[in-house]
Scaffold this motif. Structure first.
Motif, PDB file in Angstrom:
ATOM      1  N   PRO A   1     -46.661 127.923  83.810  1.00  0.00           N
ATOM      2  CA  PRO A   1     -46.737 129.273  84.146  1.00  0.00           C
ATOM      3  C   PRO A   1     -47.303 130.164  83.304  1.00  0.00           C
ATOM      4  N   ALA A   2     -47.167 129.993  82.237  1.00  0.00           N
ATOM      5  CA  ALA A   2     -47.873 131.077  81.100  1.00  0.00           C
ATOM      6  C   ALA A   2     -49.233 131.005  81.334  1.00  0.00           C
ATOM      7  N   LYS A   3     -49.785 130.014  81.537  1.00  0.00           N
ATOM      8  CA  LYS A   3     -51.283 129.620  81.393  1.00  0.00           C
ATOM      9  C   LYS A   3     -52.063 129.489  82.843  1.00  0.00           C
ATOM     10  N   ALA A   4     -51.168 129.230  83.972  1.00  0.00           N
ATOM     11  CA  ALA A   4     -51.799 129.218  85.262  1.00  0.00           C
ATOM     12  C   ALA A   4     -52.615 130.169  85.797  1.00  0.00           C
ATOM     13  N   PHE A   5     -53.613 130.356  85.627  1.00  0.00           N
ATOM     14  CA  PHE A   5     -54.421 131.840  85.920  1.00  0.00           C
ATOM     15  C   PHE A   5     -55.461 131.676  86.873  1.00  0.00           C
ATOM     16  N   ASP A   6     -55.959 130.290  87.331  1.00  0.00           N
ATOM     17  CA  ASP A   6     -56.897 130.121  88.394  1.00  0.00           C
ATOM     18  C   ASP A   6     -56.093 129.845  89.497  1.00  0.00           C
ATOM     19  N   ALA A   7     -56.806 129.838  90.944  1.00  0.00           N
ATOM     20  CA  ALA A   7     -56.293 129.700  91.981  1.00  0.00           C
ATOM     21  C   ALA A   7     -55.549 128.390  92.214  1.00  0.00           C
ATOM     22  N   GLU A   8     -56.145 127.434  91.946  1.00  0.00           N
ATOM     23  CA  GLU A   8     -55.365 125.837  92.022  1.00  0.00           C
ATOM     24  C   GLU A   8     -54.327 125.841  91.209  1.00  0.00           C
ATOM     25  N   SER A   9     -54.394 126.412  90.008  1.00  0.00           N
ATOM     26  CA  SER A   9     -53.276 125.878  89.267  1.00  0.00           C
ATOM     27  C   SER A   9     -51.819 126.784  89.726  1.00  0.00           C
ATOM     28  N   MET A  10     -52.296 128.094  89.967  1.00  0.00           N
ATOM     29  CA  MET A  10     -51.338 128.936  90.575  1.00  0.00           C
ATOM     30  C   MET A  10     -50.733 128.443  91.907  1.00  0.00           C
ATOM     31  N   GLU A  11     -51.704 127.877  92.740  1.00  0.00           N
ATOM     32  CA  GLU A  11     -51.103 127.189  93.960  1.00  0.00           C
ATOM     33  C   GLU A  11     -49.865 126.099  93.813  1.00  0.00           C
ATOM     34  N   VAL A  12     -50.089 125.369  92.967  1.00  0.00           N
ATOM     35  CA  VAL A  12     -49.299 124.190  92.556  1.00  0.00           C
ATOM     36  C   VAL A  12     -48.016 124.684  91.731  1.00  0.00           C
ATOM     37  N   VAL A  13     -48.230 125.734  90.681  1.00  0.00           N
ATOM     38  CA  VAL A  13     -47.335 126.363  90.234  1.00  0.00           C
ATOM     39  C   VAL A  13     -46.274 127.037  91.022  1.00  0.00           C
ATOM     40  N   ASN A  14     -46.918 127.874  92.069  1.00  0.00           N
ATOM     41  CA  ASN A  14     -46.072 128.432  92.996  1.00  0.00           C
ATOM     42  C   ASN A  14     -45.111 127.672  93.919  1.00  0.00           C
ATOM     43  N   ALA A  15     -45.553 126.333  94.065  1.00  0.00           N
ATOM     44  CA  ALA A  15     -44.525 125.498  94.893  1.00  0.00           C
ATOM     45  C   ALA A  15     -43.615 124.754  94.071  1.00  0.00           C
ATOM     46  N   LEU A  16     -44.043 124.751  92.655  1.00  0.00           N
ATOM     47  CA  LEU A  16     -42.889 124.128  91.749  1.00  0.00           C
ATOM     48  C   LEU A  16     -41.801 125.142  91.029  1.00  0.00           C
ATOM     49  N   PHE A  17     -42.224 126.418  91.083  1.00  0.00           N
ATOM     50  CA  PHE A  17     -41.297 127.382  90.510  1.00  0.00           C
ATOM     51  C   PHE A  17     -40.960 128.461  91.542  1.00  0.00           C
ATOM     52  N   GLU A  18     -40.018 129.384  90.876  1.00  0.00           N
ATOM     53  CA  GLU A  18     -39.763 130.670  91.603  1.00  0.00           C
ATOM     54  C   GLU A  18     -39.347 131.720  90.700  1.00  0.00           C
ATOM     55  N   GLY A  19     -39.867 133.017  90.927  1.00  0.00           N
ATOM     56  CA  GLY A  19     -39.292 133.907  89.884  1.00  0.00           C
ATOM     57  C   GLY A  19     -38.037 134.944  90.536  1.00  0.00           C
ATOM     58  N   LEU A  20     -37.809 135.969  90.066  1.00  0.00           N
ATOM     59  CA  LEU A  20     -36.765 136.881  89.968  1.00  0.00           C
ATOM     60  C   LEU A  20     -37.075 137.314  91.444  1.00  0.00           C
ATOM     61  N   MET A  21     -38.247 137.659  92.141  1.00  0.00           N
ATOM     62  CA  MET A  21     -38.523 137.865  93.376  1.00  0.00           C
ATOM     63  C   MET A  21     -39.695 136.870  94.181  1.00  0.00           C
ATOM     64  N   ARG A  22     -39.500 137.159  95.354  1.00  0.00           N
ATOM     65  CA  ARG A  22     -40.510 136.066  96.114  1.00  0.00           C
ATOM     66  C   ARG A  22     -41.240 137.058  97.557  1.00  0.00           C
ATOM     67  N   LEU A  23     -42.405 137.001  97.342  1.00  0.00           N
ATOM     68  CA  LEU A  23     -43.060 137.881  98.648  1.00  0.00           C
ATOM     69  C   LEU A  23     -42.630 137.225 100.006  1.00  0.00           C
ATOM     70  N   ASP A  24     -42.162 138.162 100.985  1.00  0.00           N
ATOM     71  CA  ASP A  24     -41.737 137.732 102.231  1.00  0.00           C
ATOM     72  C   ASP A  24     -42.832 137.687 103.119  1.00  0.00           C
ATOM     73  N   GLU A  25     -42.465 137.361 104.434  1.00  0.00           N
ATOM     74  CA  GLU A  25     -43.571 137.359 105.527  1.00  0.00           C
ATOM     75  C   GLU A  25     -44.324 138.712 105.720  1.00  0.00           C
ATOM     76  N   ASN A  26     -43.675 139.844 105.089  1.00  0.00           N
ATOM     77  CA  ASN A  26     -44.391 141.066 105.084  1.00  0.00           C
ATOM     78  C   ASN A  26     -45.227 141.404 103.659  1.00  0.00           C
ATOM     79  N   HIS A  27     -45.308 140.417 102.867  1.00  0.00           N
ATOM     80  CA  HIS A  27     -46.020 140.491 101.815  1.00  0.00           C
ATOM     81  C   HIS A  27     -45.213 141.271 100.692  1.00  0.00           C
ATOM     82  N   GLN A  28     -44.084 141.345 101.141  1.00  0.00           N
ATOM     83  CA  GLN A  28     -43.167 142.568 100.086  1.00  0.00           C
ATOM     84  C   GLN A  28     -42.240 141.726  99.223  1.00  0.00           C
TER      85      GLN A  28
END
Length: 537
Positions: A52-79
């Protein structure tokens, strides 16, 4: 991309976002949802990093986003809405955020996730030894930039776990989009205990520990990444898929054939058939964010000269590239900040004039001649255009090569590199002219423009302009949104007057997918979210 997504972040995204769909023959109708595996593709091959500290291209972020979760998560209204955090309290001056974490948040190995993991993760991103390209996204935190640039200690950074379930964050200035940032991959927690024992924890699939809807099953480098449902995820009951598999097929024709034969649930169609698929309604064109652009290394001849940089920018026929090469209904980019980028006053692009002109061959030729005369050159130094290898990028590079031959009388060379090598070349400025992409990390014009400040990690051009730096700094101290937006407008105008970069086209998302795929959450800013995706009968 950002950065993104963002970086951010960057790679071909307009028609290369990872798509999803259900195969025509790969899943048995008798399979339960929990057994169904979504098969996707990473069209640029091996991710640059799944840390997560280094995933900074689209594909890396796509995989990391499925494997992790942060303090917040964007909802269906992108908030941003609470995820690992149960609630957040913000001080009246907007400088202190206190996050209360859920007590049921766990790592994929079943151990509790605590506020200490977040403190460790964020300070790890900022640690100069980590060398994270995304570290600047944490600079809104008190003393974060100072620590990252070795002018302060880790203890001085405004992030502190007050106890196992309370994280206090102090900002250097009020930042209205800060909660958006906490939903971004670089703000995700990491498994402190594991990393302290094994610093290479996130470099392979065997030891990988995460906290998201899915967990790592297998990572075969340069071949595939396989994830399965995380049984310790706090909202496991909302996760419908049994897993996700990402192939790494960088030839769009091969990937599309795999999709057609059921070996992939989705694929990016190759450019030559994209228009017909759009016309027949077999491919959807969705709004996107970010843009394709090109960087100049202003420390390398001939791009040390501003007029020559502008000549190379104005000699490009963007409409022809959009209509005849990428062919995905993209919009030619005649400014840097993309339409749909919002300030508190509305769309930053709306009502503003274009900042550069398209396909100005005569003006480009005049500027080239003037620039060469200023430098005392009778012959233009040789030029090599660098791009990361895939078919679309190759076609765009060849189109530019022909436009420069026709409009400027200049013959340029083309060089392709595998994605990881390409990014290393950009970071180390081992290039003259380079294909680039930007995907915003949060929806604000500042995110587009901050990357070109002096010594910014995402600048990568060697360009430095004191007035530009001043405009960006003043925008963070503005007393009103009107004043802030005006300063950012001036900064964008200066950027395209100096032309260390030139925009090519704004991204959209072109996807093909089976009707069986439901509930993929696609955000204008950030990677897609497969948390509640499902494959229906």
């Amino acid at each position: 991309m950002k950065k993104g997504w963002r970086a951010g972040i960057a790679l071909f995204m307009a028609i290369a976002l990872i798509l999803s769909g259900c195969s025509t023959s790969g899943d048995s109708d008798s399979q339960s949802q929990s057994e169904q595996v979504l098969k996707l593709n990473l069209p640029n091959g091996e991710p640059t990093s799944l840390d997560p500290a280094k995933a900074f291209d689209a594909e890396s972020m796509e995989v990391v986003n499925a494997l992790f979760e942060g303090l917040m998560r964007l909802d269906e209204n992108h908030q941003p809405k609470p995820a690992v955090a149960e609630k957040v309290d913000v001080s009246p001056d907007g400088l202190t955020y206190t996050f209360t974490l859920r007590k049921d948040a766990k790592w994929s190995n079943g151990e509790p996730l605590t506020a200490h993991d977040f403190e460790y993760a964020w300070k790890r991103v900022l640690n100069p030894k980590t060398a994270s390209s995304a570290a600047f996204l944490l600079y809104f935190i008190e003393n974060a930039e100072e620590y990252n640039t070795e002018k302060a200690s880790a203890d001085q950074v405004g992030v502190k776990a007050k106890d196992d379930y309370t994280l206090e964050v102090r900002l250097s200035k009020p930042t209205p989009f800060f909660l958006q940032l906490t939903a971004y991959t670089v703000y995700y927690p990491v498994y402190k205990k594991g990393l302290e024992e094994d610093p290479k924890l996130y470099e392979n699939g065997d030891s990988y520990v995460s906290n998201g809807p899915f967990k790592m099953k297998e990572w075969q480098h340069d071949s595939s990444v396989k994830a399965v449902q995380n049984e310790h995820y706090r909202e496991r009951d909302r996760v419908k898929l049994g897993g996700i598999e990402w192939a790494m097929v960088n030839d769009p024709s091969s990937a599309y054939q795999m999709f057609k034969t059921g070996k992939l649930h989705s694929a990016t169609p190759p450019p030559d058939i994209l228009p017909s698929l759009i016309k027949k309604g077999e491919a959807k064109v969705l709004d996107g964010s970010g843009l394709e652009f090109f960087r100049f290394n202003v420390k390398e001849k001939p791009f040390t000269n501003k007029k020559i940089r502008k000549a190379f920018a104005l000699a490009v026929d963007r409409k022809a590239i959009v209509d005849q090469v990428v062919q995905g209904n993209q919009q030619p980019a005649l400014a840097y900040v993309a339409p749909g980028t919002m300030s508190q006053l509305g769309d930053f692009r709306e009502g503003r004039e274009e900042l550069i002109a398209d396909n100005q061959a005569e003006e480009a030729k005049r500027l080239l001649e003037e620039g060469m005369k200023e430098e005392g050159w009778k012959t233009l130094p040789s030029v090599t255009l660098l791009y990361n290898a895939n078919e679309k990028n190759k076609l765009v590079a060849e189109a530019l090569q022909e436009m420069y031959r026709k409009n400027l009388g200049v013959k340029i060379k083309l060089q392709s590199q595998e994605t990881k090598v390409f990014f290393d070349s950009q970071i180390n400025r081992n290039y003259q002219m380079s294909r680039s992409s930007f995907l915003p990390d949060y929806n604000d014009p500042y995110n587009y423009l901050e990357s070109f400040q002096t010594d910014h990690s995402m600048n990568r051009t060697g360009w430095s302009n004191e007035k530009y730096d001043e405009l960006l700094e003043k925008s963070t101290e503005a007393k009103s949104e009107e004043e802030r937006v005006k300063l950012l407008e001036e900064a964008e105008e200066l950027l395209l007057e100096e032309m260390p970069v030139f925009p090519l086209y704004y991204y959209n998302n072109v996807i093909v997918e089976t009707p069986k795929l439901k509930n993929v959450l696609r955000h204008p800013v950030g990677p897609p979210d497969y948390k509640e995706a499902e494959l229906t009968e």
